[in-house]
Design a protein around this motif. Sequence first.
Motif, PDB file in Angstrom:
ATOM      1  N   SER A 464       0.847  -1.195   0.000  1.00  0.00           N
ATOM      2  CA  SER A 464       0.000   0.000   0.000  1.00  0.00           C
ATOM      3  C   SER A 464       0.882   1.243   0.000  1.00  0.00           C
ATOM      4  CB  SER A 464      -0.903   0.009   1.229  1.00  0.00           C
ATOM      5  OG  SER A 464      -0.148   0.363   2.380  1.00  0.00           O
ATOM      6  N   ALA A 465       0.240   2.406  -0.023  1.00  0.00           N
ATOM      7  CA  ALA A 465       0.993   3.662   0.039  1.00  0.00           C
ATOM      8  C   ALA A 465       1.859   3.717   1.293  1.00  0.00           C
ATOM      9  CB  ALA A 465       0.026   4.846   0.006  1.00  0.00           C
ATOM     10  N   VAL A 466       1.389   3.103   2.366  1.00  0.00           N
ATOM     11  CA  VAL A 466       2.141   3.122   3.626  1.00  0.00           C
ATOM     12  C   VAL A 466       3.460   2.373   3.466  1.00  0.00           C
ATOM     13  CG1 VAL A 466       2.114   2.470   6.059  1.00  0.00           C
ATOM     14  CG2 VAL A 466       0.016   3.285   4.970  1.00  0.00           C
ATOM     15  N   GLU A 467       3.409   1.147   2.932  1.00  0.00           N
ATOM     16  CA  GLU A 467       4.629   0.353   2.752  1.00  0.00           C
ATOM     17  C   GLU A 467       5.568   0.996   1.732  1.00  0.00           C
ATOM     18  OE1 GLU A 467       2.030  -1.672   5.008  1.00  0.00           O
ATOM     19  OE2 GLU A 467       1.534  -1.342   2.892  1.00  0.00           O
ATOM     20  N   CYS A 468       4.988   1.542   0.652  1.00  0.00           N
ATOM     21  CA  CYS A 468       5.808   2.194  -0.368  1.00  0.00           C
ATOM     22  C   CYS A 468       6.583   3.367   0.224  1.00  0.00           C
ATOM     23  CB  CYS A 468       4.937   2.668  -1.523  1.00  0.00           C
ATOM     24  SG  CYS A 468       4.191   1.337  -2.489  1.00  0.00           S
ATOM     25  N   TYR A 469       5.906   4.175   1.019  1.00  0.00           N
ATOM     26  CA  TYR A 469       6.540   5.356   1.609  1.00  0.00           C
ATOM     27  C   TYR A 469       7.599   4.938   2.632  1.00  0.00           C
ATOM     28  CZ  TYR A 469       6.892  10.267   2.906  1.00  0.00           C
ATOM     29  OH  TYR A 469       7.358  11.539   3.103  1.00  0.00           O
ATOM     30  N   MET A 470       7.279   3.935   3.431  1.00  0.00           N
ATOM     31  CA  MET A 470       8.233   3.460   4.444  1.00  0.00           C
ATOM     32  C   MET A 470       9.530   2.983   3.800  1.00  0.00           C
ATOM     33  SD  MET A 470       5.666   1.324   6.959  1.00  0.00           S
ATOM     34  CE  MET A 470       7.003   0.575   7.925  1.00  0.00           C
ATOM     35  N   LYS A 471       9.393   2.187   2.739  1.00  0.00           N
ATOM     36  CA  LYS A 471      10.594   1.637   2.088  1.00  0.00           C
ATOM     37  C   LYS A 471      11.390   2.731   1.403  1.00  0.00           C
ATOM     38  CE  LYS A 471      12.293  -1.641  -1.330  1.00  0.00           C
ATOM     39  NZ  LYS A 471      11.991  -2.628  -2.372  1.00  0.00           N
ATOM     40  N   GLN A 472      10.703   3.620   0.680  1.00  0.00           N
ATOM     41  CA  GLN A 472      11.399   4.640  -0.100  1.00  0.00           C
ATOM     42  C   GLN A 472      12.178   5.615   0.777  1.00  0.00           C
ATOM     43  OE1 GLN A 472       8.922   6.542  -3.002  1.00  0.00           O
ATOM     44  NE2 GLN A 472      10.393   8.132  -3.489  1.00  0.00           N
ATOM     45  N   TYR A 473      11.587   5.981   1.931  1.00  0.00           N
ATOM     46  CA  TYR A 473      12.202   7.015   2.769  1.00  0.00           C
ATOM     47  C   TYR A 473      12.795   6.480   4.075  1.00  0.00           C
ATOM     48  CZ  TYR A 473      10.141  10.279  -0.522  1.00  0.00           C
ATOM     49  OH  TYR A 473       9.813  10.960  -1.670  1.00  0.00           O
ATOM     50  N   GLY A 474      12.702   5.163   4.281  1.00  0.00           N
ATOM     51  CA  GLY A 474      13.298   4.566   5.476  1.00  0.00           C
ATOM     52  C   GLY A 474      12.724   5.096   6.771  1.00  0.00           C
ATOM     53  N   VAL A 475      11.410   5.267   6.816  1.00  0.00           N
ATOM     54  CA  VAL A 475      10.753   5.820   8.004  1.00  0.00           C
ATOM     55  C   VAL A 475       9.865   4.760   8.653  1.00  0.00           C
ATOM     56  CG1 VAL A 475      10.791   8.167   7.098  1.00  0.00           C
ATOM     57  CG2 VAL A 475       8.825   6.694   6.612  1.00  0.00           C
ATOM     58  N   THR A 476       9.386   5.063   9.850  1.00  0.00           N
ATOM     59  CA  THR A 476       8.486   4.147  10.550  1.00  0.00           C
ATOM     60  C   THR A 476       7.086   4.243   9.962  1.00  0.00           C
ATOM     61  OG1 THR A 476       7.784   5.801  12.172  1.00  0.00           O
ATOM     62  CG2 THR A 476       9.778   4.524  12.686  1.00  0.00           C
ATOM     63  N   LYS A 477       6.250   3.287  10.339  1.00  0.00           N
ATOM     64  CA  LYS A 477       4.868   3.308   9.864  1.00  0.00           C
ATOM     65  C   LYS A 477       4.157   4.574  10.320  1.00  0.00           C
ATOM     66  CE  LYS A 477       1.748   0.524  11.688  1.00  0.00           C
ATOM     67  NZ  LYS A 477       0.960  -0.699  11.993  1.00  0.00           N
ATOM     68  N   GLY A 478       4.362   4.962  11.570  1.00  0.00           N
ATOM     69  CA  GLY A 478       3.719   6.174  12.089  1.00  0.00           C
ATOM     70  C   GLY A 478       4.140   7.415  11.330  1.00  0.00           C
ATOM     71  N   GLU A 479       5.433   7.506  11.009  1.00  0.00           N
ATOM     72  CA  GLU A 479       5.932   8.660  10.260  1.00  0.00           C
ATOM     73  C   GLU A 479       5.366   8.672   8.837  1.00  0.00           C
ATOM     74  OE1 GLU A 479      10.347   9.304  12.312  1.00  0.00           O
ATOM     75  OE2 GLU A 479      10.051   7.742  10.801  1.00  0.00           O
ATOM     76  N   ALA A 480       5.272   7.490   8.228  1.00  0.00           N
ATOM     77  CA  ALA A 480       4.724   7.399   6.868  1.00  0.00           C
ATOM     78  C   ALA A 480       3.266   7.844   6.843  1.00  0.00           C
ATOM     79  CB  ALA A 480       4.852   5.966   6.355  1.00  0.00           C
ATOM     80  N   ILE A 481       2.503   7.369   7.807  1.00  0.00           N
ATOM     81  CA  ILE A 481       1.081   7.722   7.864  1.00  0.00           C
ATOM     82  C   ILE A 481       0.907   9.218   8.072  1.00  0.00           C
ATOM     83  CG2 ILE A 481      -1.017   7.488   9.267  1.00  0.00           C
ATOM     84  CD1 ILE A 481      -0.299   4.516   9.607  1.00  0.00           C
ATOM     85  N   ALA A 482       1.738   9.812   8.921  1.00  0.00           N
ATOM     86  CA  ALA A 482       1.654  11.260   9.160  1.00  0.00           C
ATOM     87  C   ALA A 482       1.913  12.034   7.872  1.00  0.00           C
ATOM     88  CB  ALA A 482       2.656  11.672  10.239  1.00  0.00           C
ATOM     89  N   GLU A 483       2.900  11.606   7.092  1.00  0.00           N
ATOM     90  CA  GLU A 483       3.202  12.287   5.830  1.00  0.00           C
ATOM     91  C   GLU A 483       2.083  12.104   4.807  1.00  0.00           C
ATOM     92  OE1 GLU A 483       5.637  14.365   5.025  1.00  0.00           O
ATOM     93  OE2 GLU A 483       6.260  14.250   7.119  1.00  0.00           O
ATOM     94  N   LEU A 484       1.501  10.907   4.766  1.00  0.00           N
ATOM     95  CA  LEU A 484       0.410  10.649   3.823  1.00  0.00           C
ATOM     96  C   LEU A 484      -0.832  11.458   4.195  1.00  0.00           C
ATOM     97  CD1 LEU A 484       0.778   6.780   3.325  1.00  0.00           C
ATOM     98  CD2 LEU A 484       1.640   8.620   1.859  1.00  0.00           C
ATOM     99  N   LYS A 485      -1.066  11.643   5.479  1.00  0.00           N
ATOM    100  CA  LYS A 485      -2.191  12.472   5.908  1.00  0.00           C
ATOM    101  C   LYS A 485      -1.993  13.930   5.482  1.00  0.00           C
ATOM    102  CE  LYS A 485      -3.927   9.738   9.813  1.00  0.00           C
ATOM    103  NZ  LYS A 485      -4.142   9.685  11.294  1.00  0.00           N
ATOM    104  N   THR A 486      -0.743  14.375   5.461  1.00  0.00           N
ATOM    105  CA  THR A 486      -0.444  15.727   4.979  1.00  0.00           C
ATOM    106  C   THR A 486      -0.795  15.849   3.502  1.00  0.00           C
ATOM    107  OG1 THR A 486       1.348  16.004   6.586  1.00  0.00           O
ATOM    108  CG2 THR A 486       1.397  17.438   4.648  1.00  0.00           C
ATOM    109  N   LEU A 487      -0.531  14.787   2.732  1.00  0.00           N
ATOM    110  CA  LEU A 487      -0.887  14.788   1.313  1.00  0.00           C
ATOM    111  C   LEU A 487      -2.405  14.856   1.138  1.00  0.00           C
ATOM    112  CD1 LEU A 487       1.568  12.091  -0.139  1.00  0.00           C
ATOM    113  CD2 LEU A 487       1.803  14.588  -0.174  1.00  0.00           C
ATOM    114  N   VAL A 488      -3.142  14.226   2.037  1.00  0.00           N
ATOM    115  CA  VAL A 488      -4.609  14.286   2.001  1.00  0.00           C
ATOM    116  C   VAL A 488      -5.076  15.716   2.227  1.00  0.00           C
ATOM    117  CG1 VAL A 488      -6.728  13.582   3.186  1.00  0.00           C
ATOM    118  CG2 VAL A 488      -4.966  11.879   2.684  1.00  0.00           C
ATOM    119  N   VAL A 489      -4.489  16.388   3.194  1.00  0.00           N
ATOM    120  CA  VAL A 489      -4.835  17.782   3.494  1.00  0.00           C
ATOM    121  C   VAL A 489      -4.600  18.668   2.276  1.00  0.00           C
ATOM    122  CG1 VAL A 489      -4.168  19.810   4.846  1.00  0.00           C
ATOM    123  CG2 VAL A 489      -4.449  17.592   5.979  1.00  0.00           C
ATOM    124  N   GLU A 490      -3.459  18.491   1.624  1.00  0.00           N
ATOM    125  CA  GLU A 490      -3.134  19.309   0.450  1.00  0.00           C
ATOM    126  C   GLU A 490      -4.068  19.003  -0.718  1.00  0.00           C
ATOM    127  OE1 GLU A 490      -0.757  21.874   0.421  1.00  0.00           O
ATOM    128  OE2 GLU A 490      -1.082  21.412   2.541  1.00  0.00           O
TER     129      GLU A 490
END
Length: 550
Positions: A464-490
């Motif tokens: 999912s977008a969560v796993e893709c973001y985690m792998k690409q940027y080497g972040v935790t699941k919580g950090e990935a979800i926070a960034e994806l929520k920012t994309l939703v806001v925008e």
Amino acid sequence: MAPKIVSFNDNGVPRRSANFQPSAWGHYFLSHQSNTPEEDEMVRKQLEELKEEVRSMFAAIEKSSEELSLIDSIQRLGLLYHFEHEINEVLKLMQNPCNVDEEDEDLYIMALRFRLLRQQGFFVSCEIFNKLTNKNGNFKESIVKDKSGILSLYEASHLRIKGEKILDEALAFTTTQLEAMAMDSNSPFSEEANYALKWPIVKAVPRFMTRHYISLYSNNPLKNSALLTFAKLDCNSLQKLYQKELGEQSRWWRNQKFMEQLSFARDRVVECYIWALGIYYEPKYSYDRRIFLKICYFITIIDDMYDAHATLDELQLFTEAIQRWDINSIEKLPDYMKALYEAILEFFGEIEQDMCMDNNITFALDCAKEMMKRQCKTYLMEAKWFNEGYVPTIEEYMKVGAISIGIYVLASVSFLALGNIASKEVFHWVQGEPMLLKAAGVIGRLMNDITSHKFEQERGHVASAVECYMKQYGVTKGEAIAELKTLVVEAWKDIIEDYMKLCTKFPNVILRFGLNIIRATNFYYKERDGFTFVEGETKHLITLMLTQPL
């Protein structure tokens, strides 16, 4: 991620299984009891009388602030469709500051005017809120005491677009104030603050908001009795209509007997109807709701087939058959796919028969078919990624995922059902992937992935977008979800901006599709996957709206 084999069929073919929950409704809506013709006529007369009484209120009002308050109540009580012309005329005048009373400097009215205008597609500058800040650029402490004003500013700030810093700050400021109000059980604003924090007006499904607001309005000492009576009677009348429609669609689905052959898929007739209702709630769109429900259900079943049951070889056969769009292609399909394929072609054939097939409708039908073909191609791409264990970049994933969420096929079929309301230009617009629909696809995909990825990954699913973001940027699941929520806001800001840009180009029913489908997405995926897992709040709210009269 290697494919997870859960079971083998009789021929030894490995199958995954999502073990979806069965329908939460059983045969409940099949036993709908209609009013007698006499009862319907009595209700119709009552509604007409009350409608005229409310219409006369527009002529009697002298102050613009009172007009705005009346419009707000009408909209939130679910009566907008009765007075669209009157409301549009008032708000057109309100665009001109010369038609605004001095008392509109009041925070509540100023924010209300801003929200109502933008909701209607009219642009109004956010600079009007600069007067609420001090020389340091912070909001003045004096406005904190104005609880109704804070609520109004909070709702207005959700209609922001990119670059409107004052509204970003207003949302942060008012959210903090509302959280304090919600915590204060002695405050008369506690309930309203709680609800607004979870369901801001611009992001709420109108019919669910109506049910809540009627209760809130009933307790308002300044309520208008005629308006309240009208709202309750109208709400109950529409509920009867929805029950009838849902009963008819439930019978259609039962007679198809799909679940006997496609038991791996989610049985979600009622939930698909809520999607349809979220987009078109007015009585005159009964046909459009029926068409939307069917395409929504077909997409659900096809999605589950690609995600959780079929082999890659079978999916390639199905995708090729859809591209050919020929009933003779059915012979190459596995038995369990044949009825589904035939039903999809019949569905489009029925629409073709229902419509007056002029050149515009022929073009629109071809556009809708092409969108269905593209939908299956994106599903196949995701299936290939899963089978290869491939995790794409977030950018690569979203190019596919924002389409596979279904926004373009749902839009094109929905607009097709509107007939001549949707011009050829509308379908060219859809094919061009406009910002309004593209942003809706982004929001739908990300909200879906954030709430459902855990369950999907456990059963075996494309990253999912969560796993893709985690792998690409080497972040935790919580950090990935926070960034994806920012994309939703925008993306929400993009939707609001494009909606206002197009308000004079296309009919409102076209533009509101983008807004309304994401409101329904917000309803199902705000905190959990309420479409897959219906029990709990989802079922409670649907029960309240569809089964319990006021």
